[in-house]
Scaffold this motif. Structure first.
Motif, PDB file in Angstrom:
ATOM      1  N   ARG A 138       4.909 -28.399  28.872  1.00 32.31           N
ATOM      2  CA  ARG A 138       5.087 -28.710  27.451  1.00 32.31           C
ATOM      3  C   ARG A 138       3.781 -28.644  26.671  1.00 32.31           C
ATOM      4  N   TYR A 139       2.665 -28.953  27.337  1.00 25.65           N
ATOM      5  CA  TYR A 139       1.374 -28.964  26.638  1.00 25.65           C
ATOM      6  C   TYR A 139       0.386 -28.050  27.372  1.00 25.65           C
ATOM      7  N   PRO A 140       0.619 -26.754  27.338  1.00 30.43           N
ATOM      8  CA  PRO A 140      -0.226 -25.824  28.105  1.00 30.43           C
ATOM      9  C   PRO A 140      -1.665 -25.743  27.610  1.00 30.43           C
ATOM     10  N   HIS A 141      -1.931 -26.228  26.413  1.00 30.50           N
ATOM     11  CA  HIS A 141      -3.296 -26.160  25.887  1.00 30.50           C
ATOM     12  C   HIS A 141      -4.257 -27.083  26.621  1.00 30.50           C
ATOM     13  N   ALA A 142      -3.717 -28.021  27.434  1.00 28.51           N
ATOM     14  CA  ALA A 142      -4.569 -29.028  28.047  1.00 28.51           C
ATOM     15  C   ALA A 142      -4.837 -28.781  29.524  1.00 28.51           C
ATOM     16  N   SER A 143      -4.415 -27.641  30.055  1.00 32.32           N
ATOM     17  CA  SER A 143      -4.662 -27.339  31.471  1.00 32.32           C
ATOM     18  C   SER A 143      -5.165 -25.920  31.626  1.00 32.32           C
ATOM     19  N   ALA A 144      -5.846 -25.657  32.719  1.00 35.32           N
ATOM     20  CA  ALA A 144      -6.362 -24.311  32.965  1.00 35.32           C
ATOM     21  C   ALA A 144      -5.225 -23.320  33.177  1.00 35.32           C
ATOM     22  N   PRO A 154       1.218 -12.916  22.634  1.00 35.93           N
ATOM     23  CA  PRO A 154       0.865 -12.289  21.355  1.00 35.93           C
ATOM     24  C   PRO A 154       0.616 -13.336  20.266  1.00 35.93           C
ATOM     25  N   ASP A 155       1.298 -14.486  20.374  1.00 30.41           N
ATOM     26  CA  ASP A 155       1.091 -15.594  19.443  1.00 30.41           C
ATOM     27  C   ASP A 155       1.253 -16.893  20.224  1.00 30.41           C
ATOM     28  N   TRP A 156       0.142 -17.516  20.568  1.00 26.13           N
ATOM     29  CA  TRP A 156       0.205 -18.701  21.415  1.00 26.13           C
ATOM     30  C   TRP A 156       0.874 -19.878  20.718  1.00 26.13           C
ATOM     31  N   HIS A 157       0.911 -19.868  19.371  1.00 26.36           N
ATOM     32  CA  HIS A 157       1.524 -20.978  18.638  1.00 26.36           C
ATOM     33  C   HIS A 157       2.992 -21.160  19.003  1.00 26.36           C
ATOM     34  N   ALA A 158       3.679 -20.061  19.347  1.00 29.12           N
ATOM     35  CA  ALA A 158       5.104 -20.153  19.680  1.00 29.12           C
ATOM     36  C   ALA A 158       5.333 -20.889  20.990  1.00 29.12           C
ATOM     37  N   ALA A 160       2.900 -23.140  22.323  1.00 28.25           N
ATOM     38  CA  ALA A 160       2.234 -24.452  22.262  1.00 28.25           C
ATOM     39  C   ALA A 160       2.131 -24.929  20.815  1.00 28.25           C
ATOM     40  N   PRO A 161       3.248 -25.309  20.210  1.00 24.81           N
ATOM     41  CA  PRO A 161       3.207 -25.745  18.813  1.00 24.81           C
ATOM     42  C   PRO A 161       2.561 -27.112  18.624  1.00 24.81           C
ATOM     43  N   ASP A 162       2.538 -27.920  19.688  1.00 22.04           N
ATOM     44  CA  ASP A 162       2.024 -29.285  19.594  1.00 22.04           C
ATOM     45  C   ASP A 162       0.736 -29.410  20.396  1.00 22.04           C
ATOM     46  N   LEU A 163      -0.410 -29.390  19.700  1.00 20.83           N
ATOM     47  CA  LEU A 163      -1.704 -29.538  20.376  1.00 20.83           C
ATOM     48  C   LEU A 163      -2.034 -31.026  20.485  1.00 20.83           C
ATOM     49  N   ARG A 164      -1.298 -31.688  21.332  1.00 18.97           N
ATOM     50  CA  ARG A 164      -1.453 -33.136  21.455  1.00 18.97           C
ATOM     51  C   ARG A 164      -2.772 -33.483  22.135  1.00 18.97           C
TER      52      ARG A 164
END
Length: 251
Positions: A138-144, A154-158, A160-164
């Motif tokens: 759910r929160y891929p921005h926080a792990s390697a 092509p668009d990471w926002h789709a 990971a919309p929630d940068l918790r």
């Protein structure tokens, strides 16, 4: 005077349109790749014009794709996200590669699949359990591993919309994350130091299809954040070597 209409409310025809769109997806699943618009129209009892409008919308939203060779339709990238993905079968040869890497390091060794554009843990290290899979997905921005997945989009926002924010080290600024993902896409190496948990960091290496170069999996090591932050050139070289050995086994 009538109250103002809620712009988010469904109008009279929208529920039917939604049901028809879902029915069209079900028909593509049931009939298989290559099913034509005419076949879908007949199966659902819908007018051809209505069917074409539905299919064009589903294609535009990437739930379906057109197959030029077959002249029909198949499920698209986003359709895979409508269900909880099951971990793909891991060949015995791939497990052997992972076991060998685990004998080379005291760090946790984890393998994740990205074939559905979603992080699915395929072989977490039993001796060094990773963070909860649902949290990683759910929160891929926080792990390697998650950053490897985002870097291939092509668009990471789709995805990971929630940068918790989980710790003071979590990257929550979109511009900063974009810059990091660009570097990850170029190097095939992701790193996070205490961004999900303050007591853990990880290194992630991309596993790519040997022919197409598409991202199919991620191979990660987890350990103390201070050690992850070090260059670790020799260790990274060993992980890359094992990722290359895994590539043909996971393609």
């Amino acid at each position: 005077m009538s109250p103002p209409m809620d712009p988010t409310a469904l109008s009279g025809r929208q529920p039917r349109a939604i049901r028809n769109a879902l029915a069209a997806l079900e028909e593509v699943i049931a009939a298989g790749p290559g099913v034509t618009a005419k076949e879908i129209s007949t199966a659902l009892g819908l007018p051809p014009a209505t069917t074409y409008r539905l299919l064009n919308l589903l294609v535009a939203e990437e739930y379906l794709v057109r197959l030029p060779g077959l002249g029909g339709f198949a499920l698209g990238r986003r359709a895979a996200r409508l269900c909880v993905p099951a971990p793909p079968h891991l060949p015995l040869a791939a497990r052997t590669v992972l076991d060998h890497l685990r004998t080379r390091t005291r760090w946790g060794v984890h393998l994740a699949s990205f074939t559905t554009d979603r992080l699915v843990m395929t072989d977490p290290d039993p001796d060094h359990p990773p963070s909860e899979e649902a949290l990683l997905a759910r929160y891929p921005h926080a792990s390697a591993l998650g950053k490897l997945l985002l870097a291939a989009q092509p668009d990471w926002h789709a995805v990971a919309p929630d940068l918790r924010r989980f710790t003071q080290h979590t990257i929550t600024d979109g511009a900063r994350l974009t810059a990091e993902l660009k570097q990850i896409a170029e190097t095939g190496l992701a790193r996070q130091c205490g961004q999900l948990r303050t007591d853990r960091g990880c290194l992630g290496v991309a596993v790519r299809h040997p022919t197409t170069g598409a991202l199919v999996a991620g191979l990660a090591l987890s350990g103390p954040p201070a050690r992850v932050a070090q260059p670790n050139d020799d260790l990274i070289s060993v992980v890359r070597e094992h990722a290359e050995r895994l590539a043909p086994l996971l393609a």
